[in-house]
Motif scaffolding. Structure first.
Motif: not given
Length: 338
Positions: A81-98
């Motif tokens: 994604l960073a290559g497709l949208a240089p400078g425009r992508f934010v990677l949001g990560i999280g634990a999600s749920s059980q």
């Protein structure tokens, strides 16, 4: 002006049919497109398409789970994604749920704070171009390096609800992503994360003047989400533990209908934005006025046209002006102007 985001895919609209509305978003005042990942589309594919449809918009995942992909695959997704949208992508990560991690994806949902922290540390190294051989507390990686450089490396935001994860996000990440809060709750989050970090929140919006319908739909969402232990604990921390206790008691007895009935109107009105488009825009703006950097609208399906809702829910002062202008489609095809 703050940023103003929308969640895609829109409810009831096939992903392949999103190009037309995505191309309009910047003219409507939107600055961001964010995805979620539950049981529909994955978090990355819609953004890959959107990256080619709207070159002005920032793209983000809210969120990609640190459990359902291996660390290297998560780095590869982010690098793509960073290559497709240089400078425009934010990677949001999280634990999600059980439920998502363990019941649906056959993973082990253990020590979420440490797993999120370790994944963040790994991604910083991997997306920075390093060859990673490291034993973290929750996993090990040996000899991984991305084949292609990521320039610039994307910022990483962490999904966080309660103080410990919020503090980790504020200290180690580039942004904080949260969920299921009222405008006044933003101040409580800010007390933990500070004023300088970008604070992103998904806001559920049900654009209908039919209050009974909005509350009925809102109760279903609230019962579905807030009975998950992490969200229940979050609401307890925010001060809604007692008012939501009857819902939890009924849910734990297996009485889903009673659980819905036990959700007070004021809780629905706190957590679900609803009303005419103008009222919804003002309510979303009140999150910003209380300290939210980036609201992400998540449309609640009402049976009406979701594309029309998107067009009516742009930032206050912009959406009205845009509705009075000729649409981008009409400018390209004058015969379409009416």
């Amino acid at each position: 002006m703050s940023r103003w985001g929308i969640t895609i895919p829109l409810p009831g609209v096939p992903l392949a049919q999103h190009r037309r509305i995505v191309e309009e978003l910047a003219d409507l005042g939107y600055t961001d497109i964010w995805t979620s990942e539950k049981a529909g589309t994955d978090a990355f594919t819609p953004l890959a398409l959107a990256s080619q449809w709207a070159e002005q918009l920032r793209l983000g995942t809210a969120v990609a789970s640190v459990y359902t992909r291996g660390p290297a695959l998560l780095a590869m997704n982010a690098a793509t994604l960073a290559g497709l949208a240089p400078g425009r992508f934010v990677l949001g990560i999280g634990a999600s749920s059980q439920v998502i991690v363990q019941r649906w994806n056959a993973g082990e949902y253990a020590t979420p704070l440490r797993r999120v922290r370790d994944t963040l540390l790994f991604l910083r190294s991997a997306l920075g171009g390093e060859k990673v051989t490291e034993t973290y507390e929750t996993f090990s990686v040996s000899g991984f390096r991305l084949e292609y450089a990521v320039d610039p490396p994307p910022p990483i935001a962490l999904a966080a609800l309660r103080p410990e994860m919020l503090r980790l996000a504020a200290k180690e990440a580039d942004g904080v992503i949260t969920n299921w809060l009222a405008p006044g709750d933003v101040r409580q989050i800010r007390e933990v994360v500070g004023q300088s970090v970008e604070l992103v929140a998904r806001v559920f919006v049900c654009p209908t003047a039919d209050g009974a319908l909005a509350r009925r739909l809102g109760r279903r969402l609230i019962a579905e989400y807030l009975t998950v232990p992490a969200y229940a604990a979050f609401q307890n921390w925010l001060g809604r533990g007692e008012v939501l206790k009857p819902m939890h008691d009924a849910w734990n007895r297996g009485d889903r209908c009673e659980a819905l009935e036990m959700i007070p109107d004021e809780v629905v009105d706190d957590l679900i934005v609803h009303g005419a488009p103008e009222a919804c825009r003002d309510r979303i703006q009140s999150y910003v006025d209380n300290g939210l950097s980036t609201p992400i609208i998540a449309l609640v399906p009402t049976g009406d046209d979701p594309v029309g809702h998107v067009r009516s829910l742009g930032p206050p002062g912009i959406a009205t002006a845009v509705r009075c202008e000729v649409s981008p489609e009409a400018r390209r095809h004058p015969s379409m102007a009416r």
